[in-house]
Design a protein around this motif. Sequence first.
Motif, PDB file in Angstrom:
ATOM      1  N   THR A  19      10.675  -4.127  11.104  1.00 11.45           N
ATOM      2  CA  THR A  19       9.653  -3.811  10.115  1.00 11.45           C
ATOM      3  C   THR A  19       9.975  -4.560   8.827  1.00 11.45           C
ATOM      4  OG1 THR A  19       9.387  -1.615  11.095  1.00 11.45           O
ATOM      5  CG2 THR A  19       8.495  -1.935   8.885  1.00 11.45           C
ATOM      6  N   TYR A  20       8.983  -5.262   8.321  1.00 13.06           N
ATOM      7  CA  TYR A  20       9.135  -6.049   7.104  1.00 13.06           C
ATOM      8  C   TYR A  20       8.630  -5.210   5.932  1.00 13.06           C
ATOM      9  CZ  TYR A  20       9.572  -9.653  10.647  1.00 13.06           C
ATOM     10  OH  TYR A  20       9.972 -10.383  11.741  1.00 13.06           O
ATOM     11  N   VAL A  21       9.466  -5.045   4.924  1.00 12.19           N
ATOM     12  CA  VAL A  21       9.142  -4.214   3.770  1.00 12.19           C
ATOM     13  C   VAL A  21       8.954  -5.110   2.550  1.00 12.19           C
ATOM     14  CG1 VAL A  21       9.873  -2.302   2.299  1.00 12.19           C
ATOM     15  CG2 VAL A  21      10.498  -2.320   4.730  1.00 12.19           C
ATOM     16  N   HIS A  22       7.790  -4.990   1.926  1.00  9.18           N
ATOM     17  CA  HIS A  22       7.472  -5.722   0.703  1.00  9.18           C
ATOM     18  C   HIS A  22       7.148  -4.686  -0.364  1.00  9.18           C
ATOM     19  CE1 HIS A  22       7.152  -9.217   3.367  1.00  9.18           C
ATOM     20  NE2 HIS A  22       6.317  -8.503   4.104  1.00  9.18           N
ATOM     21  N   ARG A  23       7.884  -4.718  -1.479  1.00  8.28           N
ATOM     22  CA  ARG A  23       7.675  -3.694  -2.508  1.00  8.28           C
ATOM     23  C   ARG A  23       8.009  -4.252  -3.884  1.00  8.28           C
ATOM     24  NH1 ARG A  23      12.769  -1.357  -3.682  1.00  8.28           N
ATOM     25  NH2 ARG A  23      14.397  -1.866  -2.160  1.00  8.28           N
ATOM     26  N   PRO A  24       7.518  -3.600  -4.935  1.00  6.96           N
ATOM     27  CA  PRO A  24       7.827  -4.082  -6.279  1.00  6.96           C
ATOM     28  C   PRO A  24       9.334  -4.133  -6.513  1.00  6.96           C
ATOM     29  CG  PRO A  24       6.026  -2.505  -6.347  1.00  6.96           C
ATOM     30  CD  PRO A  24       6.562  -2.481  -4.949  1.00  6.96           C
ATOM     31  N   PRO A  31       3.841   4.547  -3.838  1.00  3.26           N
ATOM     32  CA  PRO A  31       3.235   4.962  -2.575  1.00  3.26           C
ATOM     33  C   PRO A  31       3.472   3.899  -1.503  1.00  3.26           C
ATOM     34  CG  PRO A  31       1.673   5.167  -4.408  1.00  3.26           C
ATOM     35  CD  PRO A  31       2.846   4.381  -4.915  1.00  3.26           C
ATOM     36  N   ALA A  32       3.485   4.331  -0.267  1.00  3.59           N
ATOM     37  CA  ALA A  32       3.697   3.408   0.853  1.00  3.59           C
ATOM     38  C   ALA A  32       2.376   3.122   1.562  1.00  3.59           C
ATOM     39  CB  ALA A  32       4.692   3.996   1.848  1.00  3.59           C
ATOM     40  N   ILE A  33       2.244   1.886   2.039  1.00  5.03           N
ATOM     41  CA  ILE A  33       1.120   1.500   2.891  1.00  5.03           C
ATOM     42  C   ILE A  33       1.689   0.964   4.194  1.00  5.03           C
ATOM     43  CG2 ILE A  33      -0.837  -0.048   3.203  1.00  5.03           C
ATOM     44  CD1 ILE A  33      -1.210  -0.052   0.174  1.00  5.03           C
ATOM     45  N   MET A  53      -0.756  -6.773  -1.664  1.00  7.97           N
ATOM     46  CA  MET A  53      -0.896  -5.330  -1.869  1.00  7.97           C
ATOM     47  C   MET A  53       0.338  -4.770  -2.583  1.00  7.97           C
ATOM     48  SD  MET A  53      -3.916  -4.614  -0.775  1.00  7.97           S
ATOM     49  CE  MET A  53      -3.851  -2.815  -0.760  1.00  7.97           C
ATOM     50  N   ALA A  54       1.512  -5.250  -2.210  1.00  5.58           N
ATOM     51  CA  ALA A  54       2.735  -4.783  -2.866  1.00  5.58           C
ATOM     52  C   ALA A  54       2.707  -5.091  -4.351  1.00  5.58           C
ATOM     53  CB  ALA A  54       3.955  -5.429  -2.210  1.00  5.58           C
ATOM     54  N   GLY A  55       2.133  -6.235  -4.723  1.00 10.13           N
ATOM     55  CA  GLY A  55       2.062  -6.630  -6.114  1.00 10.13           C
ATOM     56  C   GLY A  55       1.185  -5.738  -6.961  1.00 10.13           C
ATOM     57  N   HIS A  56       0.439  -4.857  -6.325  1.00  9.43           N
ATOM     58  CA  HIS A  56      -0.382  -3.883  -7.048  1.00  9.43           C
ATOM     59  C   HIS A  56       0.284  -2.506  -7.093  1.00  9.43           C
ATOM     60  CE1 HIS A  56      -3.363  -7.045  -6.505  1.00  9.43           C
ATOM     61  NE2 HIS A  56      -4.068  -6.465  -7.461  1.00  9.43           N
ATOM     62  N   GLY A  57       1.583  -2.477  -6.778  1.00  5.90           N
ATOM     63  CA  GLY A  57       2.330  -1.242  -6.948  1.00  5.90           C
ATOM     64  C   GLY A  57       2.452  -0.380  -5.716  1.00  5.90           C
ATOM     65  N   TYR A  58       2.645  -1.025  -4.554  1.00  5.44           N
ATOM     66  CA  TYR A  58       2.805  -0.287  -3.305  1.00  5.44           C
ATOM     67  C   TYR A  58       4.005  -0.824  -2.536  1.00  5.44           C
ATOM     68  CZ  TYR A  58      -1.855   1.379  -4.352  1.00  5.44           C
ATOM     69  OH  TYR A  58      -2.931   1.957  -4.986  1.00  5.44           O
ATOM     70  N   ALA A  59       4.650   0.056  -1.792  1.00  7.35           N
ATOM     71  CA  ALA A  59       5.669  -0.353  -0.832  1.00  7.35           C
ATOM     72  C   ALA A  59       4.967  -0.556   0.500  1.00  7.35           C
ATOM     73  CB  ALA A  59       6.752   0.714  -0.722  1.00  7.35           C
ATOM     74  N   VAL A  60       4.919  -1.787   0.975  1.00  8.14           N
ATOM     75  CA  VAL A  60       4.106  -2.148   2.133  1.00  8.14           C
ATOM     76  C   VAL A  60       5.020  -2.448   3.318  1.00  8.14           C
ATOM     77  CG1 VAL A  60       2.343  -3.713   3.012  1.00  8.14           C
ATOM     78  CG2 VAL A  60       2.344  -3.072   0.589  1.00  8.14           C
ATOM     79  N   LEU A  61       4.796  -1.749   4.419  1.00  8.87           N
ATOM     80  CA  LEU A  61       5.599  -1.914   5.623  1.00  8.87           C
ATOM     81  C   LEU A  61       4.762  -2.589   6.708  1.00  8.87           C
ATOM     82  CD1 LEU A  61       6.824   0.650   4.070  1.00  8.87           C
ATOM     83  CD2 LEU A  61       7.881   1.181   6.277  1.00  8.87           C
ATOM     84  N   ASP A 118       3.816   9.478  -0.809  1.00 12.61           N
ATOM     85  CA  ASP A 118       2.376   9.339  -0.550  1.00 12.61           C
ATOM     86  C   ASP A 118       2.174   8.128   0.354  1.00 12.61           C
ATOM     87  OD1 ASP A 118       1.336  11.455  -2.377  1.00 12.61           O
ATOM     88  OD2 ASP A 118       2.351  10.208  -3.870  1.00 12.61           O
ATOM     89  N   ILE A 119       1.394   8.302   1.429  1.00 13.98           N
ATOM     90  CA  ILE A 119       1.320   7.278   2.470  1.00 13.98           C
ATOM     91  C   ILE A 119      -0.133   6.967   2.814  1.00 13.98           C
ATOM     92  CG2 ILE A 119       1.957   6.668   4.839  1.00 13.98           C
ATOM     93  CD1 ILE A 119       4.299   8.678   4.555  1.00 13.98           C
ATOM     94  N   GLY A 120      -0.435   5.663   2.870  1.00 16.62           N
ATOM     95  CA  GLY A 120      -1.722   5.177   3.347  1.00 16.62           C
ATOM     96  C   GLY A 120      -1.510   4.179   4.467  1.00 16.62           C
ATOM     97  N   ALA A 121      -2.595   3.655   5.005  1.00 18.49           N
ATOM     98  CA  ALA A 121      -2.512   2.671   6.080  1.00 18.49           C
ATOM     99  C   ALA A 121      -3.620   1.641   5.907  1.00 18.49           C
ATOM    100  CB  ALA A 121      -2.623   3.346   7.446  1.00 18.49           C
ATOM    101  N   MET A 122      -3.359   0.445   6.428  1.00 19.47           N
ATOM    102  CA  MET A 122      -4.308  -0.665   6.287  1.00 19.47           C
ATOM    103  C   MET A 122      -4.052  -1.655   7.410  1.00 19.47           C
ATOM    104  SD  MET A 122      -4.716  -3.063   2.894  1.00 19.47           S
ATOM    105  CE  MET A 122      -5.645  -4.598   2.879  1.00 19.47           C
TER     106      MET A 122
END
Length: 245
Positions: A19-24, A31-33, A53-61, A118-122
């Motif tokens: 899993t690749y994690v991109h975050r601020p 929040p995580a996406i 998406m990470a650049g807008h303040g999310y931890a993206v997995l 807090d978790i979302g998906a995309m």
Amino acid sequence: MNIHSHIVDLPTPTGVMRTYVHRPAGEGAYPAILFYSEIFQQTGPIERAARFMAGHGYAVLVPEVFHELNPIGTVLGYDDAGRDKGNADKAAKDVQGYDTDNQAMIEFVKKQAWCTGDIGAMGFCIGGHLAFRAALQPEVKSTACFYATDLHTQVIPNKPGQHSMENLDKIKGELLMIWGKQDPHIPAAGRAQVYSDLNATDLKFTWHEFNGQHAFMRDEGERYDPQLAATGYQLALQMFGRTLR
């Protein structure tokens, strides 16, 4: 925001999932996406979308969606061979594997100091379907599905009663459904069926159909539409901003 990227290898019942994690970068909790790729896994366009998406303040997995079927680190090409392999993997993986993948990522982010919980998906293409599948998890508060393939078919292997559209009662969060009218993979009749099924429930969802082709969000190739992509990102960011913060 500057972005920090790193890799985690998560244990799942069907094997290790890279899993690749991109975050601020720096301190802070976000929040995580859960971000789902096309059948090709984390290609350049998918990595750039996740970092955006990470650049807008999310931890993206970004998980390797077919980790059971390929060596760790596999990226398929945007060519006939890659398409054939990706479609074969899609037909081979049981839908329950995606559910346990989702659970592994959710449990992981809930333990991280850089995540608010807090978790979302995309996701794009099959990733749009897998994001929809992630919405079945009670922890997922909102989901952005871009031209989600196979919601209207039985292509993804499912045991009776396990198809994503047969489990709408499990979705607790908000849905954003985005489609291209010129997408042959999800024709008008298929879109109409998905809309009818969603509209028959009390789910909170927003529906957009644009004059775009399949993969209009992918910033590579002739089908890319930068204007539609910008609109799509803004719609997703607006929803996540309302629901995850």
